[in-house]
Design a protein around this motif. Sequence first.
Motif, PDB file in Angstrom:
ATOM      1  N   ARG A 170     -43.116  47.358 -20.160  1.00 52.49           N
ATOM      2  CA  ARG A 170     -41.669  47.101 -20.160  1.00 52.49           C
ATOM      3  C   ARG A 170     -41.310  46.147 -19.013  1.00 52.49           C
ATOM      4  O   ARG A 170     -40.509  45.241 -19.188  1.00 52.49           O
ATOM      5  N   GLU A 185     -34.525  51.021 -20.796  1.00 57.76           N
ATOM      6  CA  GLU A 185     -34.042  51.785 -21.951  1.00 57.76           C
ATOM      7  C   GLU A 185     -34.548  51.172 -23.251  1.00 57.76           C
ATOM      8  O   GLU A 185     -34.959  50.034 -23.294  1.00 57.76           O
ATOM      9  N   GLY A 186     -34.429  51.935 -24.330  1.00 49.97           N
ATOM     10  CA  GLY A 186     -34.684  51.403 -25.664  1.00 49.97           C
ATOM     11  C   GLY A 186     -36.128  51.487 -26.100  1.00 49.97           C
ATOM     12  O   GLY A 186     -36.951  52.181 -25.520  1.00 49.97           O
ATOM     13  N   GLU A 187     -36.403  50.757 -27.166  1.00 48.29           N
ATOM     14  CA  GLU A 187     -37.732  50.761 -27.772  1.00 48.29           C
ATOM     15  C   GLU A 187     -38.740  50.057 -26.860  1.00 48.29           C
ATOM     16  O   GLU A 187     -38.398  49.115 -26.168  1.00 48.29           O
ATOM     17  N   THR A 233     -39.668  42.439 -19.427  1.00 41.41           N
ATOM     18  CA  THR A 233     -38.413  42.116 -18.746  1.00 41.41           C
ATOM     19  C   THR A 233     -38.553  40.836 -17.935  1.00 41.41           C
ATOM     20  O   THR A 233     -37.710  39.937 -18.015  1.00 41.41           O
ATOM     21  N   ARG A 268     -32.488  51.096 -14.736  1.00 38.85           N
ATOM     22  CA  ARG A 268     -32.350  52.040 -15.863  1.00 38.85           C
ATOM     23  C   ARG A 268     -32.064  51.295 -17.157  1.00 38.85           C
ATOM     24  O   ARG A 268     -32.657  51.566 -18.191  1.00 38.85           O
ATOM     25  N   LEU A 269     -31.156  50.345 -17.096  1.00 38.31           N
ATOM     26  CA  LEU A 269     -30.789  49.566 -18.273  1.00 38.31           C
ATOM     27  C   LEU A 269     -31.981  48.775 -18.811  1.00 38.31           C
ATOM     28  O   LEU A 269     -32.207  48.719 -20.021  1.00 38.31           O
ATOM     29  N   HIS A 293     -41.761  47.543 -25.821  1.00 42.50           N
ATOM     30  CA  HIS A 293     -42.026  46.161 -26.217  1.00 42.50           C
ATOM     31  C   HIS A 293     -43.522  45.924 -26.271  1.00 42.50           C
ATOM     32  O   HIS A 293     -44.166  45.837 -25.250  1.00 42.50           O
TER      33      HIS A 293
END
Length: 151
Positions: free
Chosen positions: A116, A68-70, A120, A64-65, A72
Amino acid sequence: GRFLQATERFDPEQLILMVPAEAILAEGVGESNYQASHWMLGVAHRLLEEDCLKEASAFAPYVRLLFEGEPHGFGAMAALPGCVGSLARARETLRSSQVAELLSAMPDSSPERAVRALHTVDTRTVYSHSARVRALVPFFDFANHCAYPNA
Protein backbone atom coordinates in the motif's frame (compact mmCIF):
# COMPACT_ATOMS: atom_id res chain seq x y z
CA GLY A 1 -2.37 13.84 -6.74
CA ARG A 2 0.25 14.54 -9.42
CA PHE A 3 -1.80 16.49 -11.96
CA LEU A 4 -3.31 19.88 -11.30
CA GLN A 5 -4.90 21.91 -14.04
CA ALA A 6 -4.72 25.70 -13.99
CA THR A 7 -7.72 27.75 -15.05
CA GLU A 8 -5.46 30.51 -16.37
CA ARG A 9 -1.89 30.88 -17.64
CA PHE A 10 0.85 31.76 -15.18
CA ASP A 11 4.55 32.48 -15.34
CA PRO A 12 6.64 29.28 -14.90
CA GLU A 13 8.76 31.13 -12.33
CA GLN A 14 5.70 32.16 -10.31
CA LEU A 15 5.41 30.62 -6.83
CA ILE A 16 2.05 28.86 -6.62
CA LEU A 17 2.27 27.06 -3.31
CA MET A 18 4.82 26.98 -0.50
CA VAL A 19 4.62 24.14 1.98
CA PRO A 20 6.81 24.02 5.12
CA ALA A 21 9.18 21.04 5.31
CA GLU A 22 7.49 19.74 8.47
CA ALA A 23 4.23 19.39 6.52
CA ILE A 24 5.56 16.84 4.01
CA LEU A 25 6.62 13.20 4.05
CA ALA A 26 9.93 12.94 2.21
CA GLU A 27 12.81 10.49 2.13
CA GLY A 28 15.63 11.09 4.55
CA VAL A 29 13.50 13.15 6.94
CA GLY A 30 12.44 10.41 9.37
CA GLU A 31 13.94 9.01 12.52
CA SER A 32 15.97 6.16 11.00
CA ASN A 33 19.18 5.94 9.00
CA TYR A 34 17.59 3.78 6.31
CA GLN A 35 19.42 4.11 2.98
CA ALA A 36 16.99 3.16 0.22
CA SER A 37 18.14 1.66 -3.06
CA HIS A 38 15.68 3.97 -4.87
CA TRP A 39 13.97 7.26 -3.97
CA MET A 40 10.57 5.56 -4.12
CA LEU A 41 11.56 3.16 -1.36
CA GLY A 42 12.85 6.06 0.74
CA VAL A 43 9.50 7.84 0.63
CA ALA A 44 7.59 4.56 1.17
CA HIS A 45 9.80 3.91 4.22
CA ARG A 46 8.89 7.35 5.62
CA LEU A 47 5.21 6.59 5.08
CA LEU A 48 5.56 3.23 6.88
CA GLU A 49 7.37 4.97 9.76
CA GLU A 50 4.37 7.26 10.18
CA ASP A 51 1.97 4.31 9.84
CA CYS A 52 3.78 2.48 12.66
CA LEU A 53 3.41 5.53 14.91
CA LYS A 54 -0.40 5.25 14.63
CA GLU A 55 -2.13 8.17 16.38
CA ALA A 56 1.19 9.55 17.65
CA SER A 57 2.02 10.55 14.07
CA ALA A 58 1.46 14.19 13.16
CA PHE A 59 0.21 12.79 9.83
CA ALA A 60 -2.19 10.23 11.38
CA PRO A 61 -5.41 11.36 9.61
CA TYR A 62 -3.65 11.50 6.23
CA VAL A 63 -1.92 8.14 6.71
CA ARG A 64 -5.21 6.50 7.77
CA LEU A 65 -6.83 7.76 4.59
CA LEU A 66 -3.99 6.47 2.40
CA PHE A 67 -4.16 2.98 3.91
CA GLU A 68 -7.96 2.58 3.64
CA GLY A 69 -9.81 0.59 1.00
CA GLU A 70 -8.94 -2.33 -1.21
CA PRO A 71 -5.36 -3.57 -1.41
CA HIS A 72 -3.34 -2.58 -4.46
CA GLY A 73 -1.78 -5.50 -6.28
CA PHE A 74 -1.10 -6.58 -9.81
CA GLY A 75 -2.64 -10.05 -9.45
CA ALA A 76 -5.73 -9.52 -11.59
CA MET A 77 -3.82 -7.77 -14.37
CA ALA A 78 -0.98 -10.32 -14.26
CA ALA A 79 -3.45 -13.01 -15.33
CA LEU A 80 -4.27 -11.15 -18.55
CA PRO A 81 -2.69 -12.24 -21.84
CA GLY A 82 -0.39 -10.13 -23.98
CA CYS A 83 1.46 -6.94 -23.11
CA VAL A 84 -0.76 -5.95 -20.19
CA GLY A 85 -0.23 -9.28 -18.43
CA SER A 86 3.47 -9.34 -19.23
CA LEU A 87 4.01 -5.82 -17.88
CA ALA A 88 1.93 -6.58 -14.79
CA ARG A 89 3.96 -9.73 -14.08
CA ALA A 90 7.22 -7.79 -14.45
CA ARG A 91 5.87 -5.06 -12.19
CA GLU A 92 4.76 -7.67 -9.64
CA THR A 93 8.29 -9.14 -9.59
CA LEU A 94 9.80 -5.70 -9.05
CA ARG A 95 7.22 -4.89 -6.37
CA SER A 96 8.09 -8.14 -4.53
CA SER A 97 11.75 -7.15 -4.30
CA GLN A 98 10.78 -3.64 -3.16
CA VAL A 99 8.49 -5.06 -0.46
CA ALA A 100 11.29 -7.37 0.71
CA GLU A 101 13.69 -4.42 1.01
CA LEU A 102 11.15 -2.36 2.95
CA LEU A 103 10.28 -5.20 5.32
CA SER A 104 13.95 -5.87 6.07
CA ALA A 105 14.19 -2.25 7.26
CA MET A 106 10.71 -2.16 8.85
CA PRO A 107 10.10 -5.57 10.49
CA ASP A 108 7.05 -4.23 12.38
CA SER A 109 5.23 -3.54 9.14
CA SER A 110 3.25 -6.09 7.09
CA PRO A 111 3.66 -6.98 3.40
CA GLU A 112 0.17 -5.57 2.76
CA ARG A 113 1.10 -2.22 4.34
CA ALA A 114 4.36 -2.14 2.37
CA VAL A 115 2.48 -2.74 -0.90
CA ARG A 116 0.00 0.00 0.00
CA ALA A 117 2.85 2.41 0.83
CA LEU A 118 4.57 1.69 -2.48
CA HIS A 119 1.35 2.21 -4.41
CA THR A 120 0.73 5.50 -2.59
CA VAL A 121 4.23 6.77 -3.31
CA ASP A 122 3.98 5.61 -6.93
CA THR A 123 0.74 7.51 -7.51
CA ARG A 124 0.82 10.52 -5.16
CA THR A 125 4.36 11.91 -4.82
CA VAL A 126 5.38 15.24 -6.27
CA TYR A 127 8.87 16.45 -7.16
CA SER A 128 10.23 19.90 -6.46
CA HIS A 129 13.06 20.75 -8.84
CA SER A 130 14.15 23.74 -6.76
CA ALA A 131 14.20 21.81 -3.46
CA ARG A 132 15.38 18.59 -5.16
CA VAL A 133 12.98 16.49 -3.12
CA ARG A 134 10.24 13.98 -3.85
CA ALA A 135 7.52 13.93 -1.24
CA LEU A 136 3.97 13.25 -0.23
CA VAL A 137 2.38 16.64 0.41
CA PRO A 138 -0.99 16.12 2.14
CA PHE A 139 -2.37 19.60 1.40
CA PHE A 140 -1.30 19.53 -2.25
CA ASP A 141 -2.38 15.91 -2.66
CA PHE A 142 -6.03 16.84 -2.21
CA ALA A 143 -5.98 20.27 -3.86
CA ASN A 144 -7.77 19.20 -7.05
CA HIS A 145 -9.19 15.72 -7.57
CA CYS A 146 -11.82 16.73 -10.09
CA ALA A 147 -11.79 16.54 -13.89
CA TYR A 148 -13.13 20.10 -13.91
CA PRO A 149 -10.86 22.72 -12.30
CA ASN A 150 -12.53 23.86 -9.10
CA ALA A 151 -9.74 24.83 -6.71
